[in-house]
Design a protein around this motif. Structure first.
Motif, PDB file in Angstrom:
ATOM      1  N   UNK A 155       9.254 -11.190  16.185  1.00  0.00           N
ATOM      2  CA  UNK A 155       8.790  -9.806  16.033  1.00  0.00           C
ATOM      3  C   UNK A 155       9.292  -9.218  14.719  1.00  0.00           C
ATOM      4  N   UNK A 156       8.480  -8.385  14.083  1.00  0.00           N
ATOM      5  CA  UNK A 156       8.937  -7.760  12.837  1.00  0.00           C
ATOM      6  C   UNK A 156      10.057  -6.756  13.100  1.00  0.00           C
ATOM      7  N   UNK A 157      10.784  -6.411  12.053  1.00  0.00           N
ATOM      8  CA  UNK A 157      11.904  -5.475  12.185  1.00  0.00           C
ATOM      9  C   UNK A 157      11.456  -4.052  12.495  1.00  0.00           C
ATOM     10  N   UNK A 158      10.205  -3.747  12.241  1.00  0.00           N
ATOM     11  CA  UNK A 158       9.675  -2.422  12.584  1.00  0.00           C
ATOM     12  C   UNK A 158       8.479  -2.584  13.517  1.00  0.00           C
ATOM     13  N   UNK A 159       8.545  -1.905  14.644  1.00  0.00           N
ATOM     14  CA  UNK A 159       7.428  -1.799  15.571  1.00  0.00           C
ATOM     15  C   UNK A 159       7.044  -0.324  15.645  1.00  0.00           C
ATOM     16  N   UNK A 160       5.902  -0.062  16.249  1.00  0.00           N
ATOM     17  CA  UNK A 160       5.427   1.314  16.376  1.00  0.00           C
ATOM     18  C   UNK A 160       5.136   1.604  17.841  1.00  0.00           C
ATOM     19  N   UNK A 161       5.460   2.817  18.267  1.00  0.00           N
ATOM     20  CA  UNK A 161       5.276   3.226  19.661  1.00  0.00           C
ATOM     21  C   UNK A 161       4.540   4.552  19.695  1.00  0.00           C
ATOM     22  N   UNK A 162       3.476   4.622  20.465  1.00  0.00           N
ATOM     23  CA  UNK A 162       2.702   5.848  20.641  1.00  0.00           C
ATOM     24  C   UNK A 162       3.490   6.798  21.525  1.00  0.00           C
ATOM     25  N   UNK A 163       3.696   8.031  21.056  1.00  0.00           N
ATOM     26  CA  UNK A 163       4.457   9.015  21.834  1.00  0.00           C
ATOM     27  C   UNK A 163       3.566  10.050  22.499  1.00  0.00           C
ATOM     28  N   UNK A 164       2.258   9.834  22.463  1.00  0.00           N
ATOM     29  CA  UNK A 164       1.321  10.779  23.050  1.00  0.00           C
ATOM     30  C   UNK A 164       0.616  11.619  22.002  1.00  0.00           C
ATOM     31  N   UNK A 165       1.179  11.636  20.793  1.00  0.00           N
ATOM     32  CA  UNK A 165       0.591  12.415  19.703  1.00  0.00           C
ATOM     33  C   UNK A 165       0.448  11.597  18.427  1.00  0.00           C
ATOM     34  N   UNK A 166       1.402  10.726  18.192  1.00  0.00           N
ATOM     35  CA  UNK A 166       1.410   9.934  16.963  1.00  0.00           C
ATOM     36  C   UNK A 166       2.225   8.656  17.192  1.00  0.00           C
ATOM     37  N   UNK A 167       2.075   7.719  16.288  1.00  0.00           N
ATOM     38  CA  UNK A 167       2.896   6.512  16.354  1.00  0.00           C
ATOM     39  C   UNK A 167       4.236   6.785  15.684  1.00  0.00           C
ATOM     40  N   UNK A 168       5.295   6.405  16.346  1.00  0.00           N
ATOM     41  CA  UNK A 168       6.656   6.566  15.825  1.00  0.00           C
ATOM     42  C   UNK A 168       7.250   5.177  15.574  1.00  0.00           C
ATOM     43  N   UNK A 169       7.971   5.030  14.468  1.00  0.00           N
ATOM     44  CA  UNK A 169       8.562   3.721  14.177  1.00  0.00           C
ATOM     45  C   UNK A 169       9.774   3.425  15.055  1.00  0.00           C
ATOM     46  N   UNK A 170       9.918   2.161  15.382  1.00  0.00           N
ATOM     47  CA  UNK A 170      11.109   1.639  16.056  1.00  0.00           C
ATOM     48  C   UNK A 170      11.675   0.564  15.144  1.00  0.00           C
ATOM     49  N   UNK A 171      12.811   0.826  14.556  1.00  0.00           N
ATOM     50  CA  UNK A 171      13.408  -0.113  13.617  1.00  0.00           C
ATOM     51  C   UNK A 171      14.572  -0.869  14.254  1.00  0.00           C
ATOM     52  N   UNK A 172      14.534  -2.177  14.095  1.00  0.00           N
ATOM     53  CA  UNK A 172      15.580  -3.041  14.653  1.00  0.00           C
ATOM     54  C   UNK A 172      16.964  -2.632  14.147  1.00  0.00           C
ATOM     55  N   UNK A 173      17.088  -2.350  12.865  1.00  0.00           N
ATOM     56  CA  UNK A 173      18.381  -2.007  12.288  1.00  0.00           C
ATOM     57  C   UNK A 173      18.902  -0.650  12.721  1.00  0.00           C
ATOM     58  N   UNK A 174      18.006   0.314  12.904  1.00  0.00           N
ATOM     59  CA  UNK A 174      18.417   1.670  13.255  1.00  0.00           C
ATOM     60  C   UNK A 174      18.711   1.827  14.742  1.00  0.00           C
ATOM     61  N   UNK A 175      17.946   1.145  15.582  1.00  0.00           N
ATOM     62  CA  UNK A 175      18.112   1.285  17.029  1.00  0.00           C
ATOM     63  C   UNK A 175      17.776  -0.051  17.710  1.00  0.00           C
ATOM     64  N   UNK A 176      18.686  -1.032  17.610  1.00  0.00           N
ATOM     65  CA  UNK A 176      18.380  -2.373  18.116  1.00  0.00           C
ATOM     66  C   UNK A 176      18.097  -2.438  19.615  1.00  0.00           C
ATOM     67  N   UNK A 177      18.723  -1.582  20.401  1.00  0.00           N
ATOM     68  CA  UNK A 177      18.474  -1.612  21.847  1.00  0.00           C
ATOM     69  C   UNK A 177      17.071  -1.111  22.178  1.00  0.00           C
ATOM     70  N   UNK A 178      16.664  -0.033  21.557  1.00  0.00           N
ATOM     71  CA  UNK A 178      15.322   0.513  21.814  1.00  0.00           C
ATOM     72  C   UNK A 178      14.256  -0.444  21.283  1.00  0.00           C
TER      73      UNK A 178
END
Length: 86
Positions: A41-64
Protein backbone atom coordinates in the motif's frame (compact mmCIF):
# COMPACT_ATOMS: atom_id res chain seq x y z
CA UNK A 1 2.54 1.33 16.33
CA UNK A 2 0.04 -0.82 14.47
CA UNK A 3 0.19 -4.59 14.86
CA UNK A 4 -0.10 -5.59 11.21
CA UNK A 5 -0.24 -9.32 11.96
CA UNK A 6 -3.19 -8.85 14.32
CA UNK A 7 -4.96 -6.64 11.77
CA UNK A 8 -4.40 -9.24 9.04
CA UNK A 9 -5.81 -11.96 11.30
CA UNK A 10 -8.86 -9.86 12.16
CA UNK A 11 -9.53 -9.16 8.47
CA UNK A 12 -9.29 -12.89 7.68
CA UNK A 13 -11.73 -13.68 10.50
CA UNK A 14 -14.13 -10.96 9.34
CA UNK A 15 -14.10 -12.29 5.82
CA UNK A 16 -14.66 -15.81 7.16
CA UNK A 17 -17.73 -14.60 9.06
CA UNK A 18 -19.11 -12.53 6.16
CA UNK A 19 -18.65 -15.39 3.73
CA UNK A 20 -16.55 -13.88 0.90
CA UNK A 21 -14.23 -16.89 0.97
CA UNK A 22 -15.77 -19.39 -1.40
CA UNK A 23 -15.01 -23.06 -1.79
CA UNK A 24 -14.83 -22.51 -5.57
CA UNK A 25 -11.80 -20.24 -5.33
CA UNK A 26 -9.46 -21.18 -2.47
CA UNK A 27 -6.62 -19.41 -4.33
CA UNK A 28 -8.33 -16.09 -3.53
CA UNK A 29 -7.98 -16.62 0.19
CA UNK A 30 -4.39 -17.82 -0.19
CA UNK A 31 -3.50 -14.72 -2.22
CA UNK A 32 -5.18 -12.25 0.13
CA UNK A 33 -3.95 -13.85 3.35
CA UNK A 34 -0.46 -14.42 1.97
CA UNK A 35 0.08 -10.87 0.73
CA UNK A 36 0.56 -8.30 3.47
CA UNK A 37 -1.32 -5.16 2.47
CA UNK A 38 0.95 -2.84 4.43
CA UNK A 39 3.91 -3.85 2.29
CA UNK A 40 2.34 -2.84 -1.03
CA UNK A 41 0.00 0.00 0.00
CA UNK A 42 1.21 3.54 -0.68
CA UNK A 43 2.20 5.79 2.21
CA UNK A 44 -0.81 8.01 1.55
CA UNK A 45 -4.37 6.74 1.28
CA UNK A 46 -7.56 8.77 1.03
CA UNK A 47 -10.76 8.38 3.04
CA UNK A 48 -14.15 9.91 2.23
CA UNK A 49 -15.50 11.78 5.26
CA UNK A 50 -18.94 12.47 3.82
CA UNK A 51 -17.93 15.76 2.21
CA UNK A 52 -14.43 15.37 0.80
CA UNK A 53 -11.51 12.97 0.63
CA UNK A 54 -9.06 13.35 3.50
CA UNK A 55 -5.50 12.03 3.38
CA UNK A 56 -4.29 9.26 5.67
CA UNK A 57 -0.51 9.30 5.87
CA UNK A 58 1.46 6.34 7.18
CA UNK A 59 4.11 8.59 8.73
CA UNK A 60 1.69 10.99 10.41
CA UNK A 61 -0.80 8.46 11.78
CA UNK A 62 0.41 4.86 11.30
CA UNK A 63 -2.39 3.29 13.35
CA UNK A 64 -5.18 5.00 11.43
CA UNK A 65 -3.42 4.28 8.14
CA UNK A 66 -3.10 0.58 9.05
CA UNK A 67 -6.75 0.47 10.09
CA UNK A 68 -7.65 1.75 6.62
CA UNK A 69 -5.39 -0.77 4.91
CA UNK A 70 -6.80 -3.76 6.82
CA UNK A 71 -10.22 -2.46 7.81
CA UNK A 72 -12.24 -3.67 4.87
CA UNK A 73 -12.56 -6.93 2.93
CA UNK A 74 -10.56 -7.38 -0.24
CA UNK A 75 -13.54 -6.57 -2.46
CA UNK A 76 -13.61 -2.96 -1.20
CA UNK A 77 -10.88 -0.76 -2.62
CA UNK A 78 -8.72 1.66 -0.72
CA UNK A 79 -8.42 5.02 -2.45
CA UNK A 80 -4.79 5.59 -3.43
CA UNK A 81 -5.08 8.74 -5.53
CA UNK A 82 -7.46 11.68 -5.80
CA UNK A 83 -7.48 14.05 -8.75
CA UNK A 84 -8.01 17.62 -7.72
CA UNK A 85 -9.83 20.01 -10.06
CA UNK A 86 -7.69 22.77 -11.49
Amino acid sequence: MADHDALRQRLDETMDQQGPWTARSPWTREAVVGTPRHVSAPDRLWRWDGHTYRPLDRGADPDRWAAEVYGRPFDEAQITDVAHPR
